[in-house]
Design a protein around this motif. Sequence first.
Motif, PDB file in Angstrom:
ATOM      1  N   THR A  36       0.834  -1.207   0.000  1.00  0.00           N
ATOM      2  CA  THR A  36       0.000   0.000   0.000  1.00  0.00           C
ATOM      3  C   THR A  36       0.863   1.250   0.000  1.00  0.00           C
ATOM      4  O   THR A  36       0.609   2.199  -0.751  1.00  0.00           O
ATOM      5  CB  THR A  36      -0.924   0.003   1.225  1.00  0.00           C
ATOM      6  OG1 THR A  36      -1.776  -1.140   1.183  1.00  0.00           O
ATOM      7  CG2 THR A  36      -1.777   1.266   1.263  1.00  0.00           C
ATOM      8  N   THR A 107      -8.998   2.207   5.022  1.00  0.00           N
ATOM      9  CA  THR A 107      -9.855   1.364   4.186  1.00  0.00           C
ATOM     10  C   THR A 107     -11.282   1.381   4.699  1.00  0.00           C
ATOM     11  O   THR A 107     -12.228   1.142   3.955  1.00  0.00           O
ATOM     12  CB  THR A 107      -9.334  -0.086   4.194  1.00  0.00           C
ATOM     13  OG1 THR A 107      -7.956  -0.089   3.810  1.00  0.00           O
ATOM     14  CG2 THR A 107     -10.126  -0.980   3.252  1.00  0.00           C
ATOM     15  N   GLU A 109     -14.735   2.751   6.349  1.00  0.00           N
ATOM     16  CA  GLU A 109     -15.613   3.901   6.502  1.00  0.00           C
ATOM     17  C   GLU A 109     -16.289   3.789   7.865  1.00  0.00           C
ATOM     18  O   GLU A 109     -17.388   3.272   8.003  1.00  0.00           O
ATOM     19  CB  GLU A 109     -16.652   3.930   5.389  1.00  0.00           C
ATOM     20  CG  GLU A 109     -17.413   5.235   5.309  1.00  0.00           C
ATOM     21  CD  GLU A 109     -18.174   5.364   4.007  1.00  0.00           C
ATOM     22  OE1 GLU A 109     -18.787   6.420   3.792  1.00  0.00           O
ATOM     23  OE2 GLU A 109     -18.157   4.413   3.206  1.00  0.00           O
ATOM     24  N   LEU A 127     -10.686   8.032   2.243  1.00  0.00           N
ATOM     25  CA  LEU A 127     -10.715   6.579   2.113  1.00  0.00           C
ATOM     26  C   LEU A 127      -9.743   6.132   1.029  1.00  0.00           C
ATOM     27  O   LEU A 127      -9.582   6.794   0.006  1.00  0.00           O
ATOM     28  CB  LEU A 127     -12.126   6.104   1.776  1.00  0.00           C
ATOM     29  CG  LEU A 127     -13.197   6.386   2.832  1.00  0.00           C
ATOM     30  CD1 LEU A 127     -14.573   6.026   2.291  1.00  0.00           C
ATOM     31  CD2 LEU A 127     -12.905   5.623   4.116  1.00  0.00           C
ATOM     32  N   LYS A 128      -9.124   4.976   1.250  1.00  0.00           N
ATOM     33  CA  LYS A 128      -8.143   4.474   0.292  1.00  0.00           C
ATOM     34  C   LYS A 128      -8.767   4.135  -1.055  1.00  0.00           C
ATOM     35  O   LYS A 128      -8.072   4.120  -2.071  1.00  0.00           O
ATOM     36  CB  LYS A 128      -7.439   3.241   0.863  1.00  0.00           C
ATOM     37  CG  LYS A 128      -6.527   3.548   2.036  1.00  0.00           C
ATOM     38  CD  LYS A 128      -5.848   2.305   2.567  1.00  0.00           C
ATOM     39  CE  LYS A 128      -4.980   2.645   3.777  1.00  0.00           C
ATOM     40  NZ  LYS A 128      -4.331   1.438   4.349  1.00  0.00           N
ATOM     41  N   ARG A 129     -10.055   3.869  -1.066  1.00  0.00           N
ATOM     42  CA  ARG A 129     -10.707   3.507  -2.329  1.00  0.00           C
ATOM     43  C   ARG A 129     -10.970   4.714  -3.235  1.00  0.00           C
ATOM     44  O   ARG A 129     -11.379   4.546  -4.381  1.00  0.00           O
ATOM     45  CB  ARG A 129     -12.006   2.766  -2.062  1.00  0.00           C
ATOM     46  CG  ARG A 129     -13.120   3.610  -1.450  1.00  0.00           C
ATOM     47  CD  ARG A 129     -14.448   2.848  -1.505  1.00  0.00           C
ATOM     48  NE  ARG A 129     -15.549   3.622  -0.959  1.00  0.00           N
ATOM     49  CZ  ARG A 129     -15.991   3.529   0.272  1.00  0.00           C
ATOM     50  NH1 ARG A 129     -15.412   2.677   1.121  1.00  0.00           N
ATOM     51  NH2 ARG A 129     -17.009   4.256   0.697  1.00  0.00           N
TER      52      ARG A 129
END
Length: 240
Positions: A36, A107, A109, A127-129
Amino acid sequence: MSGSGAGEGTALPAVTSPAVTGPAVTLLIADDDEVTRSGLRTLLAAQPGITVVGEAADGVEAVERAQSLRPDVVLMDVRMPRRNGIEATRHLLAEAADPPKVVVITTFENDGYVTAALSAGASGFVLKRLPVRRIAEAVRVVAAGEAVLFPAALGRMVAARPLGSAEALPQAALTGREEEVLRLMATGLSNPEIAESLTVSLETVKTHVGNVLAKLGAQNRTHAVVIAYESGLVVPGVAG
């Protein structure tokens, strides 16, 4: 996430995105997962206006690297070994003489994470997304002294998990104009947008914002908005 272990975070040669005009925002990335970290570093270094200066593999190392490298912004993961990102944020902002801005990234929420991050003094939460351009924009916005605010979600979280500062606003003796500026801050407006809304100069808005933060004892704009919600000055879902 699988941890990669302490000690793997390193100071790195500066990697700056191409075609950057003006000084780039220097960024430290703290995440316990090596894949990551590497991915974020590669993607964010390719974004305009961002220079990645280092990495950290856990919360203790994040504080140490931030104090030695002095980045403008730390992108701080929540779930890390030795010290989680929330505690690392709290320690960094309390201990550093001129602390960086912190954007918490995760990651998950989770309302509790967001509220805890704001309470610790973070200036943003992503958020990582999210697409990397959105994460990069959050970094740039926070570095410029603004905050990454999501008013509806923030109001919901404050209602569910108050941070214990509801007494601050009644005791702060804000002027009418300062309360007006705080309400506009709570809608997510930037300083230039507030200046346009009130038909005043940007410098005047900056003065009002500074006064609001000082009177509330707020760590940053986000914390001031949290206090506004807690006190009832701003009611989620109600305009004006």
